[in-house]
Motif scaffolding. Structure first.
Motif, mmCIF file in Angstrom:
data_model
loop_
_atom_site.group_PDB
_atom_site.id
_atom_site.type_symbol
_atom_site.label_atom_id
_atom_site.label_comp_id
_atom_site.label_asym_id
_atom_site.label_seq_id
_atom_site.Cartn_x
_atom_site.Cartn_y
_atom_site.Cartn_z
ATOM 1 N N GLN A 9 36.417 1.052 -5.050
ATOM 2 C CA GLN A 9 37.114 0.117 -5.939
ATOM 3 C C GLN A 9 36.698 -1.325 -5.632
ATOM 4 O OE1 GLN A 9 40.605 0.610 -7.724
ATOM 5 N NE2 GLN A 9 41.156 2.592 -6.879
ATOM 6 N N GLY A 17 38.212 0.690 7.413
ATOM 7 C CA GLY A 17 38.422 2.044 6.898
ATOM 8 C C GLY A 17 37.359 2.366 5.856
ATOM 9 N N ASN A 18 37.121 1.435 4.950
ATOM 10 C CA ASN A 18 36.083 1.628 3.935
ATOM 11 C C ASN A 18 34.700 1.705 4.588
ATOM 12 O OD1 ASN A 18 37.844 -0.849 2.119
ATOM 13 N ND2 ASN A 18 37.911 1.344 1.682
ATOM 14 N N TYR A 140 43.587 9.076 -13.752
ATOM 15 C CA TYR A 140 42.630 8.509 -12.788
ATOM 16 C C TYR A 140 41.653 9.561 -12.226
ATOM 17 C CZ TYR A 140 41.310 5.867 -8.494
ATOM 18 O OH TYR A 140 40.633 5.238 -7.487
ATOM 19 N N GLN A 144 37.436 9.810 -12.207
ATOM 20 C CA GLN A 144 36.684 9.987 -10.961
ATOM 21 C C GLN A 144 35.783 11.227 -11.040
ATOM 22 O OE1 GLN A 144 38.837 9.348 -7.353
ATOM 23 N NE2 GLN A 144 37.255 10.250 -6.060
ATOM 24 N N ASP A 147 32.811 10.339 -13.104
ATOM 25 C CA ASP A 147 31.856 9.521 -12.342
ATOM 26 C C ASP A 147 30.832 10.413 -11.645
ATOM 27 O OD1 ASP A 147 33.445 7.292 -12.893
ATOM 28 O OD2 ASP A 147 34.422 7.283 -10.924
ATOM 29 N N GLY A 159 36.006 9.267 2.552
ATOM 30 C CA GLY A 159 37.005 9.436 3.597
ATOM 31 C C GLY A 159 37.954 10.564 3.207
ATOM 32 N N ASP A 161 41.022 10.737 2.457
ATOM 33 C CA ASP A 161 42.008 10.553 1.382
ATOM 34 C C ASP A 161 41.468 10.934 0.003
ATOM 35 O OD1 ASP A 161 40.258 8.430 1.296
ATOM 36 O OD2 ASP A 161 41.774 6.918 0.875
ATOM 37 N N GLN A 162 40.159 11.122 -0.123
ATOM 38 C CA GLN A 162 39.584 11.467 -1.427
ATOM 39 C C GLN A 162 39.342 12.968 -1.589
ATOM 40 O OE1 GLN A 162 39.212 9.227 -3.924
ATOM 41 N NE2 GLN A 162 40.250 7.873 -2.475
ATOM 42 N N LYS A 196 37.410 10.046 9.523
ATOM 43 C CA LYS A 196 38.120 10.596 8.369
ATOM 44 C C LYS A 196 39.199 9.666 7.866
ATOM 45 C CE LYS A 196 39.706 14.625 9.383
ATOM 46 N NZ LYS A 196 39.971 15.898 10.061
ATOM 47 N N VAL A 198 40.905 6.019 9.203
ATOM 48 C CA VAL A 198 41.141 4.886 10.091
ATOM 49 C C VAL A 198 42.552 4.390 9.815
ATOM 50 C CG1 VAL A 198 40.381 2.561 10.726
ATOM 51 C CG2 VAL A 198 38.688 4.296 10.059
ATOM 52 N N MET A 208 44.724 2.658 7.161
ATOM 53 C CA MET A 208 44.335 1.280 6.871
ATOM 54 C C MET A 208 44.074 1.203 5.370
ATOM 55 S SD MET A 208 41.258 -0.992 8.591
ATOM 56 C CE MET A 208 41.957 -1.083 10.235
ATOM 57 N N LYS A 210 43.830 -1.236 1.578
ATOM 58 C CA LYS A 210 43.634 -2.525 0.924
ATOM 59 C C LYS A 210 44.907 -3.049 0.283
ATOM 60 C CE LYS A 210 39.914 -0.697 -0.982
ATOM 61 N NZ LYS A 210 38.602 -0.445 -1.601
HETATM 62 P P1 TYM Z 1 38.687 3.437 -2.345
HETATM 63 O O1 TYM Z 1 38.076 2.250 -3.033
HETATM 64 O O2 TYM Z 1 40.143 3.418 -2.072
HETATM 65 O O3 TYM Z 1 37.965 3.682 -0.964
HETATM 66 C C1 TYM Z 1 36.551 3.731 -0.840
HETATM 67 C C2 TYM Z 1 36.146 4.693 0.251
HETATM 68 O O4 TYM Z 1 36.730 4.300 1.501
HETATM 69 C C3 TYM Z 1 37.400 5.413 2.086
HETATM 70 N N1 TYM Z 1 38.579 4.927 2.836
HETATM 71 C C4 TYM Z 1 38.862 5.275 4.093
HETATM 72 N N2 TYM Z 1 38.250 6.095 4.966
HETATM 73 C C5 TYM Z 1 38.796 6.232 6.197
HETATM 74 N N3 TYM Z 1 39.930 5.590 6.587
HETATM 75 C C6 TYM Z 1 40.589 4.750 5.744
HETATM 76 N N4 TYM Z 1 41.675 4.103 6.160
HETATM 77 C C7 TYM Z 1 40.062 4.568 4.426
HETATM 78 N N5 TYM Z 1 40.442 3.825 3.354
HETATM 79 C C8 TYM Z 1 39.522 4.054 2.398
HETATM 80 C C9 TYM Z 1 37.800 6.290 0.910
HETATM 81 O O5 TYM Z 1 38.011 7.629 1.308
HETATM 82 C C10 TYM Z 1 36.607 6.133 -0.011
HETATM 83 O O6 TYM Z 1 35.573 7.017 0.338
HETATM 84 N N6 TYM Z 1 39.091 6.887 -5.970
HETATM 85 C C11 TYM Z 1 38.157 6.230 -5.045
HETATM 86 C C12 TYM Z 1 36.977 5.554 -5.727
HETATM 87 C C13 TYM Z 1 36.157 6.460 -6.585
HETATM 88 C C14 TYM Z 1 35.265 7.480 -6.131
HETATM 89 C C15 TYM Z 1 34.687 8.009 -7.325
HETATM 90 C C16 TYM Z 1 34.927 7.984 -4.882
HETATM 91 C C17 TYM Z 1 36.090 6.428 -7.942
HETATM 92 N N7 TYM Z 1 35.209 7.359 -8.387
HETATM 93 C C18 TYM Z 1 33.764 9.080 -7.247
HETATM 94 C C19 TYM Z 1 33.993 9.030 -4.816
HETATM 95 C C20 TYM Z 1 33.437 9.560 -6.003
HETATM 96 C C21 TYM Z 1 38.920 5.154 -4.283
HETATM 97 O O7 TYM Z 1 39.909 4.637 -4.731
HETATM 98 O O8 TYM Z 1 38.294 4.760 -3.133
#
Ligand code: TYM
Length: 348
Positions: A9, A17-18, A140, A144, A147, A159, A161-162, A196, A198, A208, A210
């Motif tokens: 995003q 984390g990202n 949503y 995704q 995509d 990560g 969470d996805q 996996k 953070v 962690m 945003k």
């Molecule tokens: P987004 O933007 O929230 O996060 C981007 C990536 O960062 C990882 N992530 C983390 N990994 C470990 N610990 C954390 N605390 C942490 N916070 C975020 C997420 O797992 C991600 O890989 N829906 C998605 C965006 C998206 C997407 C897609 C991803 C849209 N289309 C197609 C993969 C494939 C999202 O909101 O990620």
């Protein structure tokens, strides 16, 4: 053929984390990919519309995220880097997928259920406007899935969470292929990164994030060394001044040890790092200093490159990167859309 796709995003400068959960893996996969592999990384600006945000901030958020992708070492000569909205096929496939996607499955997605619970518990947002659930938040995961599927991705690095969203994407493939009786879409594989999940520095039981309003809960790619150290020094741990690796019992200390491990050039495990501090004076203080040093050793160069890419003189280059990326991504998507339109009888 191998196709690697992932998205992020456009929430401005990313946090650790990202970086550890996604960007670092993207860069590694880029560097290790053989020549036949296609890599696509998208800044998902359409998804950003589902979140409450201040007007006038989206363009800046996209630009900062783009600068961050380049700063971590994604190479536009090798990886296709683009803004999601410049490839209309993502939205087109989303609609088509939504006609075979299951409502029941979508209703069971944890992110949706969490948002539902929040909206039910609190009817007012911080700014006083009413909190109402929007359909975009519900659908949503279909966007995704589009995509990923529109580029026939075989591997999706994310990560933890996805994970559920990716399972849903595979479900979309099954539903579509079944409804139209053919193997038109390709089911992607989830590649969960070693980091996996953070955790927040202020509350080690939460990831962690945003959306966390406390700046001390995250470390960003733009944080200077003193800020990184300050955030780590004030990270919430517990009253035990010694260091041990016990994720369930001592989540704050465990999060710091895990951070250190991910940044450790010798790739030592958290338990080994903890054992190394036995007998040292001021265990916890030493741990925090070491974590700060390890983070800075890797992030300093990235931070400097990030600031360079954001300098006004680089604006033209950044525009070129996403223009070229968009062009290549439209080509990639069009290949799939030909097959899909044909399958659903929308082909010319
Ligand atoms: P987004 O933007 O929230 O996060 C981007 C990536 O960062 C990882 N992530 C983390 N990994 C470990 N610990 C954390 N605390 C942490 N916070 C975020 C997420 O797992 C991600 O890989 N829906 C998605 C965006 C998206 C997407 C897609 C991803 C849209 N289309 C197609 C993969 C494939 C999202 O909101 O990620």
């Amino acid at each position: 053929p191998k196709v690697i796709f992932s998205g992020i995003q456009p929430t401005g400068v990313p946090h650790l984390g990202n970086y550890l959960g996604a960007l670092k893996q993207w860069k590694r996969m880029q560097d290790e990919a053989d020549p036949g592999t296609t890599l696509l990384f998208s800044i998902v600006d359409l998804h950003a519309l589902t979140m409450p945000r201040r007007m006038g901030t989206l363009a800046q958020g996209k630009r900062e995220m783009l600068a961050a992708l380049l700063a971590v070492g994604l190479d536009p000569q090798r990886s296709i880097i683009f803004y999601q909205s410049t490839v209309p096929a993502h939205s087109e496939l989303q609609w088509i997928l939504s006609c075979t996607a299951s409502m029941g499955y979508l209703s069971r997605m944890t992110q949706w259920k969490d948002k539902m619970a929040l909206a039910t518990n609190a009817s007012l947002q911080d700014d006083g406007t009413t909190k109402r659930l929007k359909h975009g938040l519900f659908s949503y995961p279909i966007l995704q899935a589009a995509d990923i599927l529109v580029h026939r991705a075989t591997h999706v690095p994310v990560g933890d969470d996805q994970r559920q969203h990716l399972e849903f994407a595979r479900e979309c493939v099954t539903n579509f292929n079944h409804a139209y009786g053919g193997s038109y879409l390709v089911a992607p594989q989830t590649m969960v990164s070693p980091a996996k999940r953070v955790m927040s520095l202020r509350d080690p039981t939460k990831k962690m994030s945003k959306s966390d309003l406390d700046p001390f809960s995250t470390i960003t790619l733009a944080d200077e060394a003193y800020k990184v150290q300050k955030k780590i020094t004030t990270a919430l741990t517990d009253s035990d001044p010694t260091v041990s690796y016990d994720p369930a019992g001592r989540p704050g200390v465990a999060n710091l040890l895990e951070l250190w491990s991910h940044f450790d050039p010798h790739k030592r495990t958290p338990a080994v790092l903890a054992a190394g501090l036995v007998g040292v004076q001021n265990h916890l203080g030493t741990l925090k200093a070491r974590v700060g040093q390890a983070v800075e050793a890797e992030m300093q160069e990235i931070r400097e490159r990030y600031l360079e890419f954001l300098a006004p003189g680089k604006a033209g280059y950044l525009d070129e990167v996403v223009q070229e990326g968009g062009r290549k991504a439209r080509e990639s998507a069009e290949e799939t859309m030909k097959i899909v339109r044909e399958a659903v009888e929308l082909g010319a």
